[in-house]
Each structure stands twice: as structure tokens, then as C-alpha cells.
Design a protein around this motif. Structure first.
Motif, PDB file in Angstrom:
ATOM      1  N   ASP A  31      20.805  49.811  20.664  1.00 54.17           N
ATOM      2  CA  ASP A  31      19.396  49.594  20.341  1.00 54.17           C
ATOM      3  C   ASP A  31      19.032  48.118  20.485  1.00 54.17           C
ATOM      4  N   ILE A  32      19.977  47.244  20.141  1.00 52.60           N
ATOM      5  CA  ILE A  32      19.731  45.807  20.252  1.00 52.60           C
ATOM      6  C   ILE A  32      19.586  45.420  21.723  1.00 52.60           C
ATOM      7  N   VAL A  33      20.460  45.955  22.562  1.00 55.81           N
ATOM      8  CA  VAL A  33      20.381  45.682  24.003  1.00 55.81           C
ATOM      9  C   VAL A  33      19.060  46.218  24.544  1.00 55.81           C
ATOM     10  N   ARG A  34      18.695  47.401  24.126  1.00 57.62           N
ATOM     11  CA  ARG A  34      17.426  48.000  24.553  1.00 57.62           C
ATOM     12  C   ARG A  34      16.251  47.127  24.111  1.00 57.62           C
ATOM     13  N   PHE A  35      16.340  46.592  22.895  1.00 61.51           N
ATOM     14  CA  PHE A  35      15.285  45.719  22.388  1.00 61.51           C
ATOM     15  C   PHE A  35      15.190  44.444  23.223  1.00 61.51           C
ATOM     16  N   GLN A  36      16.325  43.850  23.541  1.00 61.53           N
ATOM     17  CA  GLN A  36      16.336  42.643  24.376  1.00 61.53           C
ATOM     18  C   GLN A  36      15.673  42.914  25.724  1.00 61.53           C
ATOM     19  N   ARG A  37      16.015  44.031  26.327  1.00 68.26           N
ATOM     20  CA  ARG A  37      15.431  44.388  27.624  1.00 68.26           C
ATOM     21  C   ARG A  37      13.931  44.633  27.514  1.00 68.26           C
ATOM     22  N   ALA A  38      13.531  45.281  26.432  1.00 63.88           N
ATOM     23  CA  ALA A  38      12.110  45.553  26.226  1.00 63.88           C
ATOM     24  C   ALA A  38      11.334  44.248  26.026  1.00 63.88           C
ATOM     25  N   VAL A  39      11.914  43.312  25.276  1.00 61.53           N
ATOM     26  CA  VAL A  39      11.258  42.011  25.071  1.00 61.53           C
ATOM     27  C   VAL A  39      11.037  41.331  26.411  1.00 61.53           C
ATOM     28  N   GLU A  40      12.062  41.297  27.237  1.00 60.04           N
ATOM     29  CA  GLU A  40      11.942  40.634  28.533  1.00 60.04           C
ATOM     30  C   GLU A  40      10.928  41.360  29.430  1.00 60.04           C
ATOM     31  N   LYS A  41      11.002  42.683  29.461  1.00 65.59           N
ATOM     32  CA  LYS A  41      10.069  43.468  30.286  1.00 65.59           C
ATOM     33  C   LYS A  41       8.631  43.234  29.846  1.00 65.59           C
ATOM     34  N   CYS A  42       8.386  43.305  28.546  1.00 67.90           N
ATOM     35  CA  CYS A  42       7.024  43.147  28.035  1.00 67.90           C
ATOM     36  C   CYS A  42       6.545  41.703  28.160  1.00 67.90           C
ATOM     37  N   ARG A  43       7.446  40.752  28.006  1.00 64.37           N
ATOM     38  CA  ARG A  43       7.078  39.337  28.167  1.00 64.37           C
ATOM     39  C   ARG A  43       6.568  39.090  29.579  1.00 64.37           C
ATOM     40  N   ILE A  44       7.262  39.661  30.552  1.00 73.28           N
ATOM     41  CA  ILE A  44       6.871  39.486  31.949  1.00 73.28           C
ATOM     42  C   ILE A  44       5.613  40.298  32.273  1.00 73.28           C
ATOM     43  N   SER A  45       5.595  41.558  31.898  1.00 73.36           N
ATOM     44  CA  SER A  45       4.457  42.413  32.268  1.00 73.36           C
ATOM     45  C   SER A  45       3.154  41.979  31.603  1.00 73.36           C
ATOM     46  N   GLU A  46       3.239  41.392  30.424  1.00 70.99           N
ATOM     47  CA  GLU A  46       2.019  40.984  29.720  1.00 70.99           C
ATOM     48  C   GLU A  46       1.743  39.495  29.849  1.00 70.99           C
ATOM     49  N   ASP A  47       2.604  38.799  30.595  1.00 70.53           N
ATOM     50  CA  ASP A  47       2.409  37.379  30.905  1.00 70.53           C
ATOM     51  C   ASP A  47       2.181  36.532  29.655  1.00 70.53           C
ATOM     52  N   VAL A  48       2.962  36.834  28.603  1.00 66.08           N
ATOM     53  CA  VAL A  48       2.846  36.042  27.381  1.00 66.08           C
ATOM     54  C   VAL A  48       3.577  34.719  27.601  1.00 66.08           C
ATOM     55  N   SER A  49       2.953  33.635  27.194  1.00 62.93           N
ATOM     56  CA  SER A  49       3.537  32.317  27.448  1.00 62.93           C
ATOM     57  C   SER A  49       4.649  32.000  26.464  1.00 62.93           C
ATOM     58  N   ASP A  50       5.557  31.157  26.905  1.00 58.65           N
ATOM     59  CA  ASP A  50       6.643  30.710  26.042  1.00 58.65           C
ATOM     60  C   ASP A  50       6.088  29.960  24.834  1.00 58.65           C
ATOM     61  N   GLU A  51       5.004  29.219  25.045  1.00 57.93           N
ATOM     62  CA  GLU A  51       4.395  28.462  23.955  1.00 57.93           C
ATOM     63  C   GLU A  51       3.873  29.385  22.856  1.00 57.93           C
ATOM     64  N   VAL A  52       3.256  30.485  23.249  1.00 61.18           N
ATOM     65  CA  VAL A  52       2.748  31.437  22.262  1.00 61.18           C
ATOM     66  C   VAL A  52       3.916  32.089  21.529  1.00 61.18           C
TER      67      VAL A  52
END
Length: 143
Positions: A31-52
Motif C-alpha cells: 500500500d505504501i508503494v502504491r501510495f508513492q506511485r499515486a503521489v507521483e502520478k497525481c503530482r504530474i497529472s495535476e501539475d502541482v508545483s514543488d513550492e505548493v
């Protein structure tokens, strides 16, 4: 260390805390690995900035359209956002280890916060995020 590396390090620390907090419950290492992958996928797909993300990780409540959609994306990845845009509080509660010190407080917050919703899933995610902060859930889970 660049900002992206700092954000990734903080996310890793949060993931480790998350893992320890729920190790006795319904979460497994997969589940932790899945969460890490989801964070990366959603970070990229939603273009959330590192600063935010950095601001959020530092405890700031942000109302940024990209972050709100990032949060909605994560909720969807884990089936915590239903197709009608409401929060799947029944599923969320099943993930709480019932013998944990924080179980009742977290369950109560989930029930309270699940009433907050909007036709827009990103706005719903923001409302949930704010509600969890209002109920001190980040402090409860992460100190």
C-alpha cells in the motif's frame, strides 16, 4: 539540495510515518508503494508545483487549484472519492486500526468532514483537506 529533492525527502518521511502509524492496521508495505506511485502520478497529472507541496508539508493550508486537484486525484486513486463526488467515509474508516490511540478521533473527523462536498471534486478535496486540519488530524497522526 534542490527543492524537488527536499520535497521528495519530506514525502518519503511522511510515507514512513504513515507506514509506522498504520502498520498494525489494514495497510501493507504494498500500500505504501502504491501510495508513492499515486503521489507521483497525481503530482504530474495535476501539475502541482514543488513550492505548493513544500508549503503543505510545512503545515500550511493552501487553496491552490492544482493542489486541490492533486488531492482529489489521490482520493480517487484509493477509491476514497465516490463517482458522485462525495467522500467514501465507510472505506476510510475501515483503514483505521481500531486499537490505535487515535482511532476514535480520526473516525469522528472522517464522519464530520465527509459532509463537506461540492459538485467539483477538486473543491471537495480542498474542503476535506481544510476540515482535517480543523480537526487536528495531521498533528494527531504525525505529531
Amino acid at each position: 539540495m534542490c527543492l524537488l529533492q527536499t520535497v521528495k525527502m519530506k514525502l518519503l518521511v511522511i510515507l514512513l510515518i504513515f507506514h509506522v502509524a498504520f502498520a498494525a492496521g489494514a495497510f501493507r508495505p504494498a500500500d505504501i508503494v502504491r501510495f508513492q506511485r499515486a503521489v507521483e502520478k497525481c503530482r504530474i497529472s495535476e501539475d502541482v508545483s514543488d513550492e505548493v507541496l513544500e508549503r503543505v508539508l510545512n503545515g500550511e493550508i493552501v487553496d491552490d487549484p492544482h493542489f486541490n486537484c492533486f488531492a482529489a486525484c489521490l482520493l480517487e486513486e484509493f477509491q476514497l472519492l465516490k463517482p458522485d463526488g462525495s467522500f467514501n467515509d465507510e472505506l476510510a474508516v475501515t483503514k483505521i486500526p481500531q486499537d490505535a490511540d487515535f482511532a476514535q478521533q480520526l473516525t469522528d473527523a472522517i464522519k464530520t468532514c465527509s459532509a463537506r462536498r461540492d459538485p467539483d471534486k477538486c473543491t471537495t478535496a480542498h474542503l476535506l483537506f481544510v476540515c482535517m486540519y480543523e480537526n487536528n488530524i495531521p498533528t494527531l497522526l504525525f505529531g
